[in-house]
Design an enzyme around this catalytic site. Structure first.
Site, PDB file in Angstrom:
ATOM      1  N   CYS A 113      42.280  48.573  48.150  1.00 48.06           N
ATOM      2  CA  CYS A 113      41.928  49.753  47.374  1.00 48.06           C
ATOM      3  C   CYS A 113      40.506  49.527  46.917  1.00 48.06           C
ATOM      4  CB  CYS A 113      42.861  49.930  46.180  1.00 48.06           C
ATOM      5  SG  CYS A 113      42.328  51.267  45.087  1.00 48.06           S
ATOM      6  N   CYS A 116      39.915  51.158  43.111  1.00 45.32           N
ATOM      7  CA  CYS A 116      40.537  50.621  41.887  1.00 45.32           C
ATOM      8  C   CYS A 116      41.450  49.474  42.291  1.00 45.32           C
ATOM      9  CB  CYS A 116      41.227  51.694  41.047  1.00 45.32           C
ATOM     10  SG  CYS A 116      42.360  52.816  41.880  1.00 45.32           S
ATOM     11  N   SER A 117      42.749  49.599  42.080  1.00 47.27           N
ATOM     12  CA  SER A 117      43.613  48.466  42.409  1.00 47.27           C
ATOM     13  C   SER A 117      44.971  48.960  42.890  1.00 47.27           C
ATOM     14  CB  SER A 117      43.774  47.549  41.202  1.00 47.27           C
ATOM     15  OG  SER A 117      44.357  48.270  40.143  1.00 47.27           O
TER      16      SER A 117
END
Lengths: 209, 219
Positions: A113, A116-117
């Site tokens: 990603c 973000c995460s």
């Protein structure tokens, strides 16, 4: 680039010093929100306990082992991963819209990603620090072979590499290739060959030993 | 926005540092940070897109040197202040100083299992039919909004192929800013490494993103 709160004090980053001691900052935040009746500290305990003991990469490993053992399940996983995974009891937060991607002799899949995460919590649990850190997020899309080498994984030169950047709400689970020499193993045993990293794409499934 | 979060293709961060047998948490406060973030999300005052945008708005030097849980906490304080629940000044002092806004829900321990099991599905039915089908050639738009978007910089103005129609989903670019869910069709779009990275790109590389329909133009 990841630091614990202690490191910040030593490195002297130009941070708002409100955050120089994260332990104290977060404790103060929890106190204020509790005094306001907005949070229940016991709910926080329950959330932590869930991700420490119930939701983790063993869930995903069961999905992979079943995909290796059961052709019908594998087809279901390819057609509707969310439903197939839910049939094993793995649902919910950050697993609402699942997609399974299958490694083949020709193609290796790797999930990232960059923004973000995003990570499939329902099957892999909480993401490791490296997955959320700038080195991995910046390089997986441009230098995947370099990244994989840092995990000790060197792919054949002709192997195709497919990067899945999780930019929307789909969450990807890599189904690694079944290792040779595992014929006749039951699902329970097979699942022990499947690491978290193999389901992100930074490792292969373990060899049978 | 072209924020510090949009990391694809940036250089200089050094090697990835996987930690063998990494624990789920590296400090007690990380556990509380996870639980606080989820508990406050349950207020129903903001959505996941607004919280992502709050994280993206952390100044670049800070963002890039913070751990991810620190990023969460900084953004959480922004959201709590913006929506009238708690101020940074209160947290500085360690005690409540004003009556908070009323949340739609307080996450109590008995609700946790149900809330985590439900998650937050963001697929939404659409009457329209998808503009694109698998195999179509498309180009991503070129834009540089100061607002939230999920089209990474490295994938703007690039030519690729629709691989799959993934369904219709809440549009984060609108939803992050209180402009409604405005669902759109989402597609998996595949690009050759060379299309994205040009000279010296790994010839075996393909990269896909999941793109909302308004990110795409037909070729």
């Amino acid at each position: 680039m990841e630091h614990h709160h202690d490191d910040h004090e030593h490195h002297g980053h130009h941070h708002d010093n409100r955050y120089s001691d994260m332990q104290a900052r977060v404790r103060a935040l929890e106190t204020v929100l509790s005094e306001k009746g907005l949070i229940d500290p016991a709910a926080i305990d329950a959330i932590v306990e869930t991700y420490e003991t119930k939701i983790g990469p063993r869930n995903g490993a069961r999905v992979v082992a079943k995909a290796w053992s059961d052709p019908e399940f594998r087809a279901w996983l390819a057609a509707d991963a969310t439903a197939a995974i839910a049939s094993l009891g793995f649902t919910g937060r950050q697993g609402e819209h699942m997609r399974a991607v299958f490694n083949t002799p020709e193609t290796h899949n790797l999930v990232v990603c960059t923004l973000c995460s995003c990570y499939p919590w329902a099957v892999l649990g909480l993401p490791p620090v490296w997955y959320k850190a700038p080195a991995y997020r910046s390089r997986a899309v441009i230098d995947p072979r370099g990244v994989l080498a840092e995990f000790g994984l060197v792919l054949a030169e002709e192997k195709k590499i497919r990067i899945w950047d999780s930019t929307a709400e789909l969450r990807y689970l890599v189904i690694p290739e079944r290792p040779a020499g595992t014929e006749g193993m039951d699902e329970e045993t097979l699942s022990t060959l499947v690491s978290r990293d193999a389901m992100i794409g930074t490792a292969l499934a373990g060899a049978a030993t | 926005m072209n924020g510090p979060h949009d990391l694809g293709g940036q250089m200089g961060f050094g090697p990835v540092a996987p930690e063998p047998n990494e624990p789920y948490f590296h400090a007690e406060w990380e556990k509380r940070a996870l639980g606080l973030t989820l508990s406050c999300g349950a207020f129903g005052a903001w959505n996941i897109d607004e919280s992502r945008h709050a994280r993206e708005n952390i100044p670049p030097a800070t963002y890039l040197s913070a751990s991810y849980y620190e990023i969460w906490i900084r953004a959480l304080e922004t959201l709590l202040e913006r929506h009238g629940f708690a101020s940074r000044t209160e947290v500085d002092g360690g005690h409540r100083a004003f009556e908070p806004a009323v949340p739609k829900r307080v996450l109590t321990a008995d609700l946790v299992a149900g809330v985590l099991a439900r998650g937050g599905p963001c697929d939404r039915p659409l009457e329209s039919t998808p503009l694109f089908k698998p195999g179509d050639r498309v180009r991503t738009i070129n834009f540089n909004p100061e607002t939230h978007t999920r089209l990474p910089r490295y994938a703007r103005a690039k030519t690729g192929t629709i691989e799959a129609v993934q369904g219709s989903f809440v549009f984060p670019d609108a939803n992050a800013h209180g402009h409604g869910e405005n669902p759109q069709w989402v597609y998996t779009v595949v690009f050759n490494g060379e299309e994205i990275w040009g000279q010296g790109a790994d010839p075996t590389l393909t990269v896909s993103i999941d793109a909302w329909e308004s990110y795409l133009e037909r070729l």
